[in-house]
Design a protein around this motif. Structure first.
Motif, short mmCIF file in Angstrom:
data_model
loop_
_atom_site.label_atom_id
_atom_site.label_comp_id
_atom_site.label_asym_id
_atom_site.label_seq_id
_atom_site.Cartn_x
_atom_site.Cartn_y
_atom_site.Cartn_z
N ALA A 1 0.82 -1.22 0.00
CA ALA A 1 0.00 0.00 0.00
C ALA A 1 0.85 1.26 0.00
CB ALA A 1 -0.94 0.01 1.20
N PHE A 2 2.12 1.15 0.39
CA PHE A 2 3.00 2.31 0.39
C PHE A 2 3.39 2.73 -1.03
CE2 PHE A 2 3.54 0.80 4.70
CZ PHE A 2 3.53 1.97 5.42
N GLY A 3 3.25 1.83 -2.00
CA GLY A 3 3.68 2.19 -3.34
C GLY A 3 2.65 2.02 -4.43
N PHE A 4 1.74 1.06 -4.27
CA PHE A 4 0.79 0.74 -5.33
C PHE A 4 -0.62 0.74 -4.78
CE2 PHE A 4 4.69 -1.69 -6.04
CZ PHE A 4 5.09 -1.16 -7.25
N PRO B 1 -2.80 2.65 -2.99
CA PRO B 1 -2.86 2.75 -1.53
C PRO B 1 -4.26 2.61 -0.95
CG PRO B 1 -2.30 4.86 -2.50
CD PRO B 1 -2.26 3.86 -3.60
N PHE B 2 -5.27 3.14 -1.62
CA PHE B 2 -6.63 3.03 -1.06
C PHE B 2 -7.12 1.60 -1.07
CE2 PHE B 2 -6.85 7.59 -2.15
CZ PHE B 2 -7.19 8.06 -0.90
N PHE B 3 -6.90 0.89 -2.16
CA PHE B 3 -7.37 -0.48 -2.26
C PHE B 3 -6.59 -1.42 -1.34
CE2 PHE B 3 -7.02 -4.69 -4.26
CZ PHE B 3 -8.34 -5.09 -4.14
N LEU B 4 -5.27 -1.39 -1.45
CA LEU B 4 -4.46 -2.32 -0.66
C LEU B 4 -4.50 -1.98 0.83
CD1 LEU B 4 -1.43 -2.83 -3.05
CD2 LEU B 4 -3.30 -4.41 -2.57
N GLY C 1 -1.86 -4.58 14.34
CA GLY C 1 -0.75 -4.10 13.52
C GLY C 1 -1.15 -3.90 12.08
N LEU C 2 -1.93 -4.83 11.55
CA LEU C 2 -2.40 -4.71 10.17
C LEU C 2 -3.31 -3.49 10.01
CD1 LEU C 2 -3.17 -8.36 9.06
CD2 LEU C 2 -1.56 -6.78 8.03
N ILE C 3 -4.16 -3.24 10.97
CA ILE C 3 -5.05 -2.08 10.89
C ILE C 3 -4.23 -0.79 10.90
CG2 ILE C 3 -6.85 -0.80 12.12
CD1 ILE C 3 -7.87 -3.57 13.13
N VAL C 4 -3.27 -0.69 11.80
CA VAL C 4 -2.46 0.53 11.91
C VAL C 4 -1.60 0.73 10.67
CG1 VAL C 4 -0.57 1.58 13.21
CG2 VAL C 4 -2.47 0.52 14.42
N ILE C 5 -0.91 -0.33 10.23
CA ILE C 5 -0.05 -0.22 9.05
C ILE C 5 -0.89 0.04 7.79
CG2 ILE C 5 1.63 -1.43 7.60
CD1 ILE C 5 2.74 -0.52 10.25
N GLY C 6 -2.09 -0.51 7.72
CA GLY C 6 -2.98 -0.23 6.59
C GLY C 6 -3.36 1.23 6.51
N ILE C 7 -3.68 1.83 7.66
CA ILE C 7 -4.02 3.26 7.69
C ILE C 7 -2.81 4.10 7.31
CG2 ILE C 7 -4.68 5.16 9.21
CD1 ILE C 7 -6.43 3.09 10.73
N ILE C 8 -1.66 3.77 7.88
CA ILE C 8 -0.43 4.51 7.54
C ILE C 8 -0.10 4.34 6.06
CG2 ILE C 8 2.06 4.63 7.96
CD1 ILE C 8 1.44 3.87 10.88
N GLY C 9 -0.30 3.14 5.53
CA GLY C 9 -0.03 2.89 4.10
C GLY C 9 -0.92 3.71 3.19
N ILE C 10 -2.19 3.88 3.58
CA ILE C 10 -3.09 4.71 2.78
C ILE C 10 -2.60 6.15 2.75
CG2 ILE C 10 -5.40 5.72 2.72
CD1 ILE C 10 -6.49 3.04 3.70
N VAL C 11 -2.26 6.67 3.92
CA VAL C 11 -1.84 8.08 4.00
C VAL C 11 -0.51 8.30 3.28
CG1 VAL C 11 -1.15 9.90 5.60
CG2 VAL C 11 -3.14 8.48 6.13
N VAL C 12 0.49 7.51 3.62
CA VAL C 12 1.83 7.70 3.05
C VAL C 12 1.82 7.38 1.55
CG1 VAL C 12 4.21 6.86 3.11
CG2 VAL C 12 3.00 7.32 5.23
N GLY C 13 1.11 6.33 1.15
CA GLY C 13 1.03 6.00 -0.28
C GLY C 13 0.36 7.08 -1.10
N THR C 14 -0.66 7.70 -0.53
CA THR C 14 -1.33 8.80 -1.22
C THR C 14 -0.41 10.01 -1.34
OG1 THR C 14 -3.44 8.03 -0.38
CG2 THR C 14 -3.37 10.27 -1.21
#
Length: 80
Positions: free
Chosen positions: A28-31, A33-36, A59-72
């Motif tokens: 989600a950090f690179g590809f 981000p909203f979907f992954l 951990g998955l919930i937190v990293i998923g949220i961070i991945g959406i924000v940082v990936g965007t």
């Protein structure tokens, strides 16, 4: 089968859910981000609720949220 005994089915699939969840969270950090990120968050919720995997689910919930924000942010700043 005897009366009074309940045979519980073991839930299979914890390993595949963890694998899909962590791959989605990292990617989600690179590809996409909203979907992954949403996939990672939903896998975390399912793992916490149904499989009693509390720490990794959180951990998955937190990293998923961070991945959406940082990936965007990375996608918005990338000079394509």
């Amino acid at each position: 089968m005897r009366r009074g005994y309940v045979i519980e089915k073991e839930k299979d699939g914890k390993v595949i859910l963890l694998t899909i969840g962590w791959l989605s969270a990292i990617l989600a950090f690179g590809f996409f981000p909203f979907f992954l990120g949403a996939v990672a968050i939903s896998m975390g919720v399912v793992l916490r609720r149904d499989y009693d995997v509390g720490k990794q689910g959180t951990g998955l919930i937190v990293i998923g949220i961070i991945g959406i924000v940082v990936g965007t942010v990375i996608g918005a700043l990338a000079p394509w």
